[in-house]
Motif scaffolding. Sequence first.
Motif, mmCIF file in Angstrom:
data_model
loop_
_atom_site.group_PDB
_atom_site.id
_atom_site.type_symbol
_atom_site.label_atom_id
_atom_site.label_comp_id
_atom_site.label_asym_id
_atom_site.label_seq_id
_atom_site.Cartn_x
_atom_site.Cartn_y
_atom_site.Cartn_z
ATOM 1 N N MET A 20 0.845 -1.192 0.000
ATOM 2 C CA MET A 20 0.000 0.000 0.000
ATOM 3 C C MET A 20 0.884 1.247 0.000
ATOM 4 S SD MET A 20 -2.842 1.000 2.863
ATOM 5 C CE MET A 20 -3.426 -0.682 2.770
ATOM 6 N N GLU A 21 0.549 2.193 -0.884
ATOM 7 C CA GLU A 21 1.355 3.411 -0.910
ATOM 8 C C GLU A 21 0.914 4.336 0.208
ATOM 9 O OE1 GLU A 21 2.393 6.951 -3.839
ATOM 10 O OE2 GLU A 21 1.705 5.125 -4.817
ATOM 11 N N ARG A 22 1.900 4.871 0.911
ATOM 12 C CA ARG A 22 1.540 5.731 2.042
ATOM 13 C C ARG A 22 1.991 7.152 1.791
ATOM 14 N NH1 ARG A 22 4.229 1.202 5.357
ATOM 15 N NH2 ARG A 22 2.497 -0.205 5.606
ATOM 16 N N PRO A 23 1.093 8.146 1.972
ATOM 17 C CA PRO A 23 1.510 9.528 1.790
ATOM 18 C C PRO A 23 2.578 9.910 2.796
ATOM 19 C CG PRO A 23 -0.702 9.401 2.742
ATOM 20 C CD PRO A 23 -0.307 8.008 2.387
ATOM 21 N N LEU A 47 3.821 4.415 12.678
ATOM 22 C CA LEU A 47 3.747 3.043 13.209
ATOM 23 C C LEU A 47 3.879 2.028 12.077
ATOM 24 C CD1 LEU A 47 0.904 3.426 15.891
ATOM 25 C CD2 LEU A 47 3.362 3.332 16.275
ATOM 26 N N ALA A 48 3.139 2.265 10.995
ATOM 27 C CA ALA A 48 3.194 1.316 9.867
ATOM 28 C C ALA A 48 4.598 1.259 9.279
ATOM 29 C CB ALA A 48 2.174 1.711 8.808
ATOM 30 N N ASP A 49 5.220 2.429 9.126
ATOM 31 C CA ASP A 49 6.579 2.463 8.559
ATOM 32 C C ASP A 49 7.582 1.747 9.459
ATOM 33 O OD1 ASP A 49 5.647 3.822 6.412
ATOM 34 O OD2 ASP A 49 6.452 5.776 6.986
ATOM 35 N N ARG A 94 -6.220 1.673 10.009
ATOM 36 C CA ARG A 94 -6.816 0.782 8.993
ATOM 37 C C ARG A 94 -6.355 1.194 7.596
ATOM 38 N NH1 ARG A 94 -10.981 1.253 5.620
ATOM 39 N NH2 ARG A 94 -11.627 3.268 6.452
ATOM 40 N N ARG A 95 -6.328 2.501 7.343
ATOM 41 C CA ARG A 95 -5.967 2.978 6.007
ATOM 42 C C ARG A 95 -4.526 2.623 5.636
ATOM 43 N NH1 ARG A 95 -9.249 7.254 3.987
ATOM 44 N NH2 ARG A 95 -11.019 7.561 5.353
#
Length: 545
Positions: free
Chosen positions: A1-4, A26-28, A50-51
């Motif tokens: 998923m691409e994250r801004p 957190l995701a990174d 979630r996103r």
Amino acid sequence: MERPALAGPADTPRMLSTAAATAKILADAGIDRVFGLPGGEVLVLIDELRRVGVDFVLMRHESNAGIAAAVYGKLRGQPGIVLTTLGPGAANLMLPLGSAYLDQEPLLAISAQLPDDSPRSHTHQLLPLHETYRHVCKYVETITGQNAGEVVPRALAECMQRPFGPSYLTLSAREALKPAVAATGSGIAQSDVVHPRDCREQAKELVALLAKAKRPLVVIGLGVRTSNAQRIRRLVSEWNVPVAVTPKVKGIVDETAGNFVGVVGGMAADALMCDALAAADLLIGLGLDPVEIDKTWHAELPFRWILEAPNVGGMVPPNTELVDHAQILDALLAERPPSVWRAPFQEFQDKRRDLLNGRSEAPGTMWPGDIIRALAAALPPETIVATDVGSHKYLFGQFWPSRQPETFWMSNGLSGMAYGLSAAIGARLARPTIPLLAAVGDGGFSMNAQELETAERVGAPFVTVVLEDGSYSLIKLAQEDKKLDPYRMDFRPIDTVKIAEACGVDGVRTANPDELASAARRAVERRRSLVIGVPVNYADYRKLF
Ligand SMILES: Cc1ncc(C[n+]2csc(CCOP(=O)(O)OP(=O)(O)O)c2C)c(N)n1
């Protein structure tokens, strides 16, 4: 998923909200699950998580969510994350934060809080959370749009600095929506403390001491890293040096090996273990942390401490230089075995083994030793065991034959009840292919049995054995020991099987060791949850302690 990306000084205006920035950091950092129980104030953060692909593991009590998160994090080598609302949800975090602090588990708790500039008269759900949790956390901060890029990575990093432990952050619902303006790198700083000193001198000194010792005992504790397990295993098996462990590192060595003396630090057979310690003529404390020890032998006996980081509370024993365990173990392994020790602790090992050979005097109950034997024979050696707190913890802590690292989980620094089922959920999610056994008392089971539904819902099946003695037996035994009148330690049964079924899980009850073994084996083979109620006689534990 691409994250801004977070907006940095030179960035174009694709600005993230503070909640989105927090989720992205957190995701990174590799976080894929956040455990918790929501309130309205954290809905936006949950949505942002979630996103970016971070799953929210919905649990039925914040305390349980925190315990599950800490175990999940520790097994994955990163902080576990628990998310709660403000006020009551945040208040329920004391147990997991205290547990993570004393049991060296990396846990980042995030809760909502009222904004700092709320009117002073706005006291609804307002508690002094930072002031309260500062005492058990390594880092406490408020997340704002200005600082998210700094404080969230810092909080993650603090959890992973040795000794591992908790960080605590708050984020108000209003701030969560504001743009995040600051941006720095994320990632979790590596925890490995390396003291690049040459350890060869120290190793030679230890070898010389060991060469003279007739009864040396290496006591391994919470401060060793799992990454050193192979070195430790090689050393204790190639040198055949007697070894003991504390409960939190059960499995760091193979407990079925001939040189394994036992588990020290307040489990069953503790008097025997204390005698064994006193009988040693050289005690080496490899990563030993007194936080696990409920007596004072750690201060009274002449330990040679080999620590690579301060123990819980920043404690370093006098005259102890911190060393890198990998280096000193490698330096020791480069030496020849300094002596041949022919089972100098045999008498203690025999007595320890014989303790399990009892029989229950109460009809319709299973001898606790038979529970261990039946389950250890039925389940594969890599099975992860999580216990709750009580007499059954002492039983499993001493006698469960752990064979592999990170396969045994208990609350020991804090020793808080309602750990077992929550820890089991965290461990099962972190190790989805490994069989898991939760061993809990009927008291502790009634504190959080509802999480059986969570386990089913999130796809974390495991076998739960509930040792049913109708009492808080560990405390009942203490009451008897103090010669107090029997008073208020017993409760009526809550049907374990029906609780399991009410949560959508199969349940059985048996006092027969063969039935116990085959039920547990079958459930593991079918990868299904099963709750097995096993009636025990509380007084039988006395013969084991
Ligand atoms: C949260 C919490 N409350 C109270 C205690 C004190 N305590 C320690 S063991 C125990 C009894 C546990 O009973 P049960 O779960 O039935 O296990 P058993 O001792 O019978 O094996 C109690 C009340 C504790 N350690 N943690």
